[in-house]
Design a protein around this motif. Structure first.
Motif, short mmCIF file in Angstrom:
data_model
loop_
_atom_site.label_atom_id
_atom_site.label_comp_id
_atom_site.label_asym_id
_atom_site.label_seq_id
_atom_site.Cartn_x
_atom_site.Cartn_y
_atom_site.Cartn_z
N GLU A 1 -6.10 -13.65 -31.58
CA GLU A 1 -5.11 -12.92 -30.68
C GLU A 1 -3.87 -13.91 -30.37
O GLU A 1 -4.02 -15.31 -30.48
CB GLU A 1 -5.68 -12.60 -29.21
CG GLU A 1 -6.91 -11.59 -29.23
CD GLU A 1 -8.27 -12.28 -29.54
OE1 GLU A 1 -9.09 -11.60 -28.81
OE2 GLU A 1 -8.06 -13.44 -29.66
N SER A 2 -2.60 -13.49 -29.91
CA SER A 2 -1.57 -14.18 -29.61
C SER A 2 -0.82 -13.22 -28.82
O SER A 2 -0.82 -12.04 -28.72
CB SER A 2 -0.74 -14.56 -30.86
OG SER A 2 -0.32 -13.77 -31.44
N GLY B 1 0.10 -13.60 -25.34
CA GLY B 1 -0.07 -13.62 -23.67
C GLY B 1 0.67 -14.65 -23.10
O GLY B 1 1.53 -15.31 -23.71
N LEU C 1 0.97 -8.17 -27.23
CA LEU C 1 -0.05 -8.68 -27.75
C LEU C 1 -0.29 -8.36 -29.33
O LEU C 1 -0.17 -7.31 -29.62
CB LEU C 1 -1.43 -8.53 -27.30
CG LEU C 1 -1.56 -8.77 -25.60
CD1 LEU C 1 -2.83 -8.46 -24.96
CD2 LEU C 1 -0.82 -10.05 -25.20
N CYS D 1 -3.15 -9.14 -32.77
CA CYS D 1 -4.37 -9.65 -32.93
C CYS D 1 -4.46 -9.65 -34.65
O CYS D 1 -4.20 -8.35 -35.40
CB CYS D 1 -5.31 -8.64 -32.54
SG CYS D 1 -7.09 -8.81 -33.33
N ARG E 1 -10.34 -6.41 -21.86
CA ARG E 1 -9.68 -7.30 -21.00
C ARG E 1 -11.08 -7.64 -20.04
O ARG E 1 -11.72 -7.03 -19.70
CB ARG E 1 -8.60 -6.89 -20.36
CG ARG E 1 -8.84 -5.77 -19.17
CD ARG E 1 -7.32 -5.56 -18.75
NE ARG E 1 -7.57 -4.36 -17.70
CZ ARG E 1 -6.29 -3.57 -17.43
NH1 ARG E 1 -5.06 -3.86 -17.54
NH2 ARG E 1 -6.85 -2.72 -16.43
N VAL F 1 -7.92 -11.98 -19.28
CA VAL F 1 -8.05 -12.51 -20.51
C VAL F 1 -8.27 -11.20 -21.66
O VAL F 1 -9.25 -10.33 -21.34
CB VAL F 1 -9.17 -13.52 -20.73
CG1 VAL F 1 -9.00 -14.05 -22.53
CG2 VAL F 1 -8.92 -14.73 -19.97
N TYR G 1 -9.02 -9.51 -25.19
CA TYR G 1 -9.69 -9.53 -26.32
C TYR G 1 -9.53 -8.50 -27.41
O TYR G 1 -9.36 -7.26 -26.82
CB TYR G 1 -11.18 -9.64 -26.00
CG TYR G 1 -11.61 -10.89 -25.25
CD1 TYR G 1 -11.51 -10.66 -23.86
CD2 TYR G 1 -11.72 -11.98 -25.96
CE1 TYR G 1 -12.01 -11.88 -23.02
CE2 TYR G 1 -12.25 -13.14 -24.89
CZ TYR G 1 -12.35 -12.99 -23.54
OH TYR G 1 -12.61 -14.12 -22.67
N GLN H 1 -10.66 -14.90 -29.80
CA GLN H 1 -10.94 -15.64 -28.90
C GLN H 1 -10.39 -15.37 -27.53
O GLN H 1 -10.69 -15.98 -26.44
CB GLN H 1 -10.63 -17.29 -29.53
CG GLN H 1 -8.98 -17.42 -29.00
CD GLN H 1 -8.14 -16.53 -29.94
OE1 GLN H 1 -8.66 -16.07 -30.97
NE2 GLN H 1 -6.96 -16.53 -29.63
N THR I 1 -6.56 -14.04 -25.33
CA THR I 1 -5.19 -14.60 -24.76
C THR I 1 -5.21 -14.04 -23.44
O THR I 1 -5.40 -12.96 -22.95
CB THR I 1 -4.44 -14.14 -25.86
OG1 THR I 1 -2.92 -14.60 -25.38
CG2 THR I 1 -3.92 -12.32 -25.75
N GLN I 2 -4.72 -15.11 -22.51
CA GLN I 2 -4.52 -14.87 -21.16
C GLN I 2 -3.14 -14.10 -20.92
O GLN I 2 -2.01 -14.59 -21.45
CB GLN I 2 -4.41 -16.28 -20.56
CG GLN I 2 -4.24 -16.23 -18.86
CD GLN I 2 -5.46 -15.59 -18.13
OE1 GLN I 2 -6.46 -15.85 -18.40
NE2 GLN I 2 -4.95 -14.76 -17.28
#
Length: 125
Positions: free
Chosen positions: A6-7, A9, A20, A22, A38, A93, A95, A117, A119-120
């Motif tokens: 993931e990216s 956040g 977001l 994935c 989440r 977070v 997911y 993993q 992303t916040q």
């Protein structure tokens, strides 16, 4: 080995937007349903959105319906979550997960085979 990454956040003010992503490896993406969940501190992981294998069927949690959009790009092996009108209660977070078979929309995180993993996402008031 299947990997989900993931990216996207970050910190955003209430009312703002984030996208977001994935990114996936392997053939999993093409025959699995994909979902976003989440988890906020002290709470259980909760369903956010799900999309079937070909993108023809989607569903959302009531709390995000009309604000979030899930989509997938098979050419890029990537899942997306467009988040608009963000609220402080969206802070968590996030997911992405993959579940099989790909024609079933899965709402239970226990049924997912693979996870990223996380992303916040933090939404300030």
């Amino acid at each position: 080995q299947v990997q989900l990454v993931e990216s996207g956040g970050g910190l955003v003010q209430a009312g703002g937007s984030l996208i977001l992503s994935c990114a996936t490896s392997g053939r999993t993406f093409h025959d699995h349903s994909m979902g976003w969940f989440r988890q906020a501190p002290g709470k259980e992981r909760e369903f956010v959105a799900v999309i079937n294998w070909n993108g023809g069927n989607t569903d959302y949690a009531d709390s995000v319906k009309g604000r979030f959009t899930i989509s997938r790009d098979h050419a890029k092996n990537t899942l997306y979550l467009q988040m608009n009108s963000l609220r402080p209660e969206d802070t968590a977070v996030y997911y992405c997960g993959a579940s099989f078979p790909g024609n079933v929309l899965e709402y239970n995180y226990d049924k997912y085979n693979y996870w990223g993993q996380g992303t916040q996402v933090t939404v300030s008031s």
